[in-house]
Write a protein that holds these residues in place. Structure first.
Motif, short mmCIF file in Angstrom:
data_model
loop_
_atom_site.label_atom_id
_atom_site.label_comp_id
_atom_site.label_asym_id
_atom_site.label_seq_id
_atom_site.Cartn_x
_atom_site.Cartn_y
_atom_site.Cartn_z
N PHE A 145 14.16 77.85 32.62
CA PHE A 145 15.48 78.26 33.12
C PHE A 145 16.01 79.04 31.99
CE2 PHE A 145 15.09 74.98 35.89
CZ PHE A 145 16.11 75.39 37.09
N SER A 146 16.89 80.03 32.21
CA SER A 146 17.63 81.15 31.25
C SER A 146 18.61 80.01 30.30
CB SER A 146 18.23 82.11 31.90
OG SER A 146 19.57 81.50 32.71
N SER A 169 26.14 78.06 33.62
CA SER A 169 24.97 78.63 34.76
C SER A 169 23.95 78.83 34.03
CB SER A 169 25.70 79.65 35.32
OG SER A 169 25.89 80.83 34.60
N SER A 170 22.77 78.65 34.78
CA SER A 170 21.44 79.07 34.47
C SER A 170 20.74 79.17 35.52
CB SER A 170 20.94 77.84 33.51
OG SER A 170 19.52 78.05 33.19
N HIS A 171 19.53 80.13 35.57
CA HIS A 171 18.94 80.56 36.68
C HIS A 171 17.45 80.86 36.46
CE1 HIS A 171 19.94 84.14 34.28
NE2 HIS A 171 18.92 84.77 34.78
N GLY A 172 16.79 81.14 37.63
CA GLY A 172 15.29 81.42 37.33
C GLY A 172 14.36 80.44 36.75
N GLY A 173 14.54 79.08 37.38
CA GLY A 173 13.91 77.91 36.67
C GLY A 173 13.35 77.30 37.90
N PHE A 174 12.17 76.22 37.63
CA PHE A 174 11.64 75.41 38.52
C PHE A 174 10.93 74.33 37.71
CE2 PHE A 174 8.14 73.69 41.21
CZ PHE A 174 8.68 73.67 42.52
#
Length: 313
Positions: A145-146, A169-174
């Motif tokens: 994650f970012s 906020s945070s994005h682009g993770g798994f």
């Protein structure tokens, strides 16, 4: 009764042997389970081990090897040493070692997450093929994650406190993350939070918190996923820069003050007009009268002789 002393050591030995065998089984099982789970990150190259290795005295031509995902997708397959058709999305990014039959995938994608099955069949001369290996290994894919982005919006401010809306906020993770917040290392509950998933299978997460800040406080936002943790801290300041306003005088005070000022000015005006005349009328004389009084006082006195002569005449 005489046999008891000799029987006790034998019983203890059996127990110790049984415990040792049990520990070896546990260690072997743990090792096997560990081999069955492989972790990787998006974009990396990953290797998935198979359960069979072709001896140096044999060759791939005598085997059929199937690597499949979810028992439905053909990832990679060989029959009598020839590569067989595979799923389109695995083309040009998969390969296999011809000896230990290890499957590699590069670059790893989120959709690669899941169980893979390695099935090996061996055929000797004209005999039918025999399954010598059938085992599943699970690929666990993660995406970083970012770094959490923290923003602050001030909604209301007084001299004592400031109402703030803190967003993270945070994005682009798994895989699916857990977002948490803390004030001076004390956990807080988000007013609102949400997790969304993109078409690529990546997650985005947000959290929002309403705070009434009365003094400077440290806020930390953390995103946790698959044992990884990313955090961002921010100092929230309550700047007390209020200036106490001057309270305007009331209407009655203004009226009374105006009357007093007017009376004072009238008194000065009247005093300036009448007081000089009153003083001159009682205390002052014309300049000519003053000069005559001076001359009169400078005349010599009349002698008594003159006075008697005047009397006799």
């Amino acid at each position: 009764m005489a046999c008891l002393p000799g029987a006790l050591p034998a019983l203890a030995l059996r127990r110790w042997l049984g415990l040792g065998v049990f520990m070896l089984l546990c260690l072997s099982l743990g090792y096997a389970l560990e081999k069955k789970v492989v972790k990787s990150k998006v974009g990396e190259k990953v290797f998935l081990p198979c359960c069979h290795e072709i001896p140096s005295s044999d060759s791939l031509q005598n085997y059929r090897v199937y690597w499949q995902k979810n028992t439905t997708e053909v990832v990679l397959a060989y029959a009598e040493g020839k590569k067989m058709p595979q799923q389109e999305r695995y083309e040009n990014r998969t390969g296999m070692d011809v000896r230990n039959l290890t499957l590699w995938i590069s670059p790893v994608e989120i959709l690669d997450n899941g169980p893979y099955q390695c099935v090996v069949q061996h055929r000797k001369h004209s005999q039918n093929s025999v399954v010598v290996c059938d085992e599943t290994v699970t690929l666990f894919v993660t995406a970083d994650f970012s770094k959490p982005n923290v923003t602050v919006e001030k909604r209301f401010k007084t001299c004592e406190s400031t109402v703030m809306v803190v967003s993270c906020s945070s994005h682009g993770g798994f895989p699916k993350p857990k977002i948490s917040g803390a004030l001076n290392n004390v956990s807080v509950v988000w007013n609102t939070s949400s997790v969304s998933k993109s078409s690529l299978g990546l997650y985005n997460v947000t959290g929002q918190l309403w705070l009434n800040v009365t003094k400077d406080v440290s806020f930390t936002c953390s995103v946790e996923y698959n044992g990884f943790l990313k955090s961002t801290s921010l100092l929230l300041k309550n700047k007390n820069d209020c200036v106490v306003p001057t309270v305007p005088p009331s209407y009655n005070v203004i009226t009374a003050s105006s009357i007093i000022i007017i009376i004072f000015l009238l008194a000065i005006t009247l005093a300036a007009k009448y007081l000089p005349r009153h003083v001159c009328s009682h205390c002052c004389k014309p300049q000519d009268s003053v000069e005559e009084d001076v001359k009169e006082s400078m005349k010599p006195p009349v002698s008594s002789k003159v006075t008697r002569e005047t009397s006799s005449v």
